[in-house]
Design a protein around this motif. Sequence first.
Motif, PDB file in Angstrom:
ATOM      1  N   ASN A  71     150.159  32.137  38.388  1.00  0.00           N
ATOM      2  CA  ASN A  71     149.280  31.009  38.078  1.00  0.00           C
ATOM      3  C   ASN A  71     147.843  31.478  37.850  1.00  0.00           C
ATOM      4  O   ASN A  71     147.200  31.101  36.861  1.00  0.00           O
ATOM      5  CB  ASN A  71     149.322  29.978  39.215  1.00  0.00           C
ATOM      6  CG  ASN A  71     150.703  29.418  39.429  1.00  0.00           C
ATOM      7  OD1 ASN A  71     151.236  28.725  38.584  1.00  0.00           O
ATOM      8  ND2 ASN A  71     151.299  29.731  40.571  1.00  0.00           N
ATOM      9  N   GLU A  72     147.358  32.318  38.759  1.00  0.00           N
ATOM     10  CA  GLU A  72     145.993  32.841  38.627  1.00  0.00           C
ATOM     11  C   GLU A  72     145.883  33.746  37.403  1.00  0.00           C
ATOM     12  O   GLU A  72     144.898  33.684  36.651  1.00  0.00           O
ATOM     13  CB  GLU A  72     145.616  33.609  39.891  1.00  0.00           C
ATOM     14  CG  GLU A  72     144.176  34.080  39.914  1.00  0.00           C
ATOM     15  CD  GLU A  72     143.795  34.728  41.239  1.00  0.00           C
ATOM     16  OE1 GLU A  72     142.694  35.298  41.313  1.00  0.00           O
ATOM     17  OE2 GLU A  72     144.600  34.664  42.197  1.00  0.00           O
ATOM     18  N   ALA A 118     138.703  27.078  33.155  1.00  0.00           N
ATOM     19  CA  ALA A 118     139.890  27.185  32.296  1.00  0.00           C
ATOM     20  C   ALA A 118     140.363  25.805  31.852  1.00  0.00           C
ATOM     21  O   ALA A 118     140.686  25.596  30.673  1.00  0.00           O
ATOM     22  CB  ALA A 118     141.002  27.918  33.039  1.00  0.00           C
ATOM     23  N   PHE A 119     140.399  24.855  32.788  1.00  0.00           N
ATOM     24  CA  PHE A 119     140.865  23.516  32.441  1.00  0.00           C
ATOM     25  C   PHE A 119     139.866  22.786  31.536  1.00  0.00           C
ATOM     26  O   PHE A 119     140.259  21.936  30.730  1.00  0.00           O
ATOM     27  CB  PHE A 119     141.150  22.711  33.706  1.00  0.00           C
ATOM     28  CG  PHE A 119     142.338  23.230  34.491  1.00  0.00           C
ATOM     29  CD1 PHE A 119     143.433  23.756  33.833  1.00  0.00           C
ATOM     30  CD2 PHE A 119     142.350  23.182  35.881  1.00  0.00           C
ATOM     31  CE1 PHE A 119     144.528  24.246  34.543  1.00  0.00           C
ATOM     32  CE2 PHE A 119     143.435  23.666  36.593  1.00  0.00           C
ATOM     33  CZ  PHE A 119     144.525  24.207  35.922  1.00  0.00           C
ATOM     34  N   MET A 120     138.594  23.118  31.655  1.00  0.00           N
ATOM     35  CA  MET A 120     137.597  22.549  30.740  1.00  0.00           C
ATOM     36  C   MET A 120     137.860  23.035  29.316  1.00  0.00           C
ATOM     37  O   MET A 120     137.827  22.255  28.356  1.00  0.00           O
ATOM     38  CB  MET A 120     136.189  22.949  31.174  1.00  0.00           C
ATOM     39  CG  MET A 120     135.080  22.337  30.306  1.00  0.00           C
ATOM     40  SD  MET A 120     133.437  22.932  30.776  1.00  0.00           S
ATOM     41  CE  MET A 120     133.346  22.303  32.463  1.00  0.00           C
ATOM     42  N   GLU A 121     138.153  24.328  29.183  1.00  0.00           N
ATOM     43  CA  GLU A 121     138.471  24.879  27.860  1.00  0.00           C
ATOM     44  C   GLU A 121     139.751  24.257  27.305  1.00  0.00           C
ATOM     45  O   GLU A 121     139.841  23.961  26.117  1.00  0.00           O
ATOM     46  CB  GLU A 121     138.630  26.401  27.952  1.00  0.00           C
ATOM     47  CG  GLU A 121     137.344  27.159  28.235  1.00  0.00           C
ATOM     48  CD  GLU A 121     136.403  27.172  27.036  1.00  0.00           C
ATOM     49  OE1 GLU A 121     136.820  26.805  25.927  1.00  0.00           O
ATOM     50  OE2 GLU A 121     135.227  27.552  27.230  1.00  0.00           O
ATOM     51  N   LEU A 155     141.180  32.221  30.081  1.00  0.00           N
ATOM     52  CA  LEU A 155     139.721  32.095  30.108  1.00  0.00           C
ATOM     53  C   LEU A 155     139.044  33.309  29.473  1.00  0.00           C
ATOM     54  O   LEU A 155     138.037  33.172  28.778  1.00  0.00           O
ATOM     55  CB  LEU A 155     139.239  31.900  31.543  1.00  0.00           C
ATOM     56  CG  LEU A 155     137.784  31.420  31.694  1.00  0.00           C
ATOM     57  CD1 LEU A 155     137.572  30.086  30.987  1.00  0.00           C
ATOM     58  CD2 LEU A 155     137.415  31.300  33.160  1.00  0.00           C
ATOM     59  N   ILE A 156     139.596  34.498  29.681  1.00  0.00           N
ATOM     60  CA  ILE A 156     139.049  35.701  29.054  1.00  0.00           C
ATOM     61  C   ILE A 156     139.121  35.586  27.536  1.00  0.00           C
ATOM     62  O   ILE A 156     138.192  35.975  26.821  1.00  0.00           O
ATOM     63  CB  ILE A 156     139.810  36.962  29.534  1.00  0.00           C
ATOM     64  CG1 ILE A 156     139.480  37.242  31.007  1.00  0.00           C
ATOM     65  CG2 ILE A 156     139.468  38.177  28.678  1.00  0.00           C
ATOM     66  CD1 ILE A 156     140.350  38.308  31.644  1.00  0.00           C
ATOM     67  N   ILE A 162     135.285  36.384  37.623  1.00  0.00           N
ATOM     68  CA  ILE A 162     135.464  35.144  38.379  1.00  0.00           C
ATOM     69  C   ILE A 162     136.563  35.337  39.413  1.00  0.00           C
ATOM     70  O   ILE A 162     137.712  35.624  39.060  1.00  0.00           O
ATOM     71  CB  ILE A 162     135.808  33.973  37.439  1.00  0.00           C
ATOM     72  CG1 ILE A 162     134.679  33.747  36.433  1.00  0.00           C
ATOM     73  CG2 ILE A 162     136.068  32.696  38.239  1.00  0.00           C
ATOM     74  CD1 ILE A 162     134.996  32.710  35.370  1.00  0.00           C
ATOM     75  N   ILE A 163     136.227  35.199  40.653  1.00  0.00           N
ATOM     76  CA  ILE A 163     137.177  35.424  41.744  1.00  0.00           C
ATOM     77  C   ILE A 163     137.688  34.113  42.334  1.00  0.00           C
ATOM     78  O   ILE A 163     138.889  33.938  42.553  1.00  0.00           O
ATOM     79  CB  ILE A 163     136.539  36.276  42.856  1.00  0.00           C
ATOM     80  CG1 ILE A 163     136.050  37.618  42.287  1.00  0.00           C
ATOM     81  CG2 ILE A 163     137.521  36.508  43.992  1.00  0.00           C
ATOM     82  CD1 ILE A 163     137.131  38.462  41.667  1.00  0.00           C
TER      83      ILE A 163
END
Length: 334
Positions: A126-127, A155-158, A134-135, A145-146
């Motif tokens: 999942n991560e 990620a969900f915004m993108e 995102l990358i 980003i940790i």
Amino acid sequence: MIKHSLNFREAIKHIERELELVVRIDKLNSKLCKYNWVFVHPYSQGFEITFFEKLLENEDDNFIEEKIFERFAKKFLDLKLTITFIEGFYRKRPYLNTFKTQIEESVILCIQKDFSGAISLLLPVNEGVLRSYLISKRGENAKRIIKMSELSSKAFMEMSNEYEDKIKTSFSETDNVYFYDKNQQKQVLIKHREYFKLWIKQLNDYLNNNLYFDTRNSEILDDPFNRHNMVHAFEKIDYSFKNYLRLFNCVNYLSWAFGVISEKCSVFPEIDEKNINEKWVEYFKILIVSESITETKSKIHQYEIETFKKYIDEPYLNLLLISETLHKKLLKIK
């Protein structure tokens, strides 16, 4: 003005019906949290949603929790369905397909009842999927980003932006026949944005409030099945079939999300029936062996390992019982 395949009234009614269903599921999921199951994923069907709603009317909490688990267990052990998800969705979805081997190996370990290995193998997926995505959108800096809260929110915004762009593109496709003015476009987009974000909110809540909850913010873990707990061993982890299925649900969620935002992905599984049937035979062989050595593994580990038989329907159950008996005879040492 622009054209679309549905007239404006039809388009609004369609997305409002979809939105009503997601609102209904969001309410259901908020109740399921009490039983530590967390969510119904987007691939769930209407009759399943009704089943859970009726189930929650029961007053026996233990009964409710067991029935919730039983429903998901039966779906997972419907091996043709699980293989269809692997072949038709996971291998076809961008970003998720990078982890296709890891996902399938974890499924095999789960069928073998090696739950510790299955969970450990599936947990990073999942991560990893979110970070890879995102990358691709924000470049190498995303590797730094940790915290899951930051990773998932960005990620969900993108994803939400990509979904909105896909809807905008549909307005101008060449086969569209109905014209939308700017105000109508805006109204349709608002509904779609709400629809996608409400679905994603449910996965985001689980990742941040359960699976990746920052244990430094609390002395007591509300949900011991937690990544920080697994890594740092704050509490004993229940490496079980039930907890494996919670992770598997997350993968289903991500599969749906990438399918919805990607132009080339079908909402239906893209499969080769012959391949599915051939693979089912091999999976079923593993299930037979798994059931036949459950008693042996229980003796070695000195704790009871439950049978899968109660989650398998006929005629597959009969076939399993016959095959298991034969296999036990072959394994018998005099």
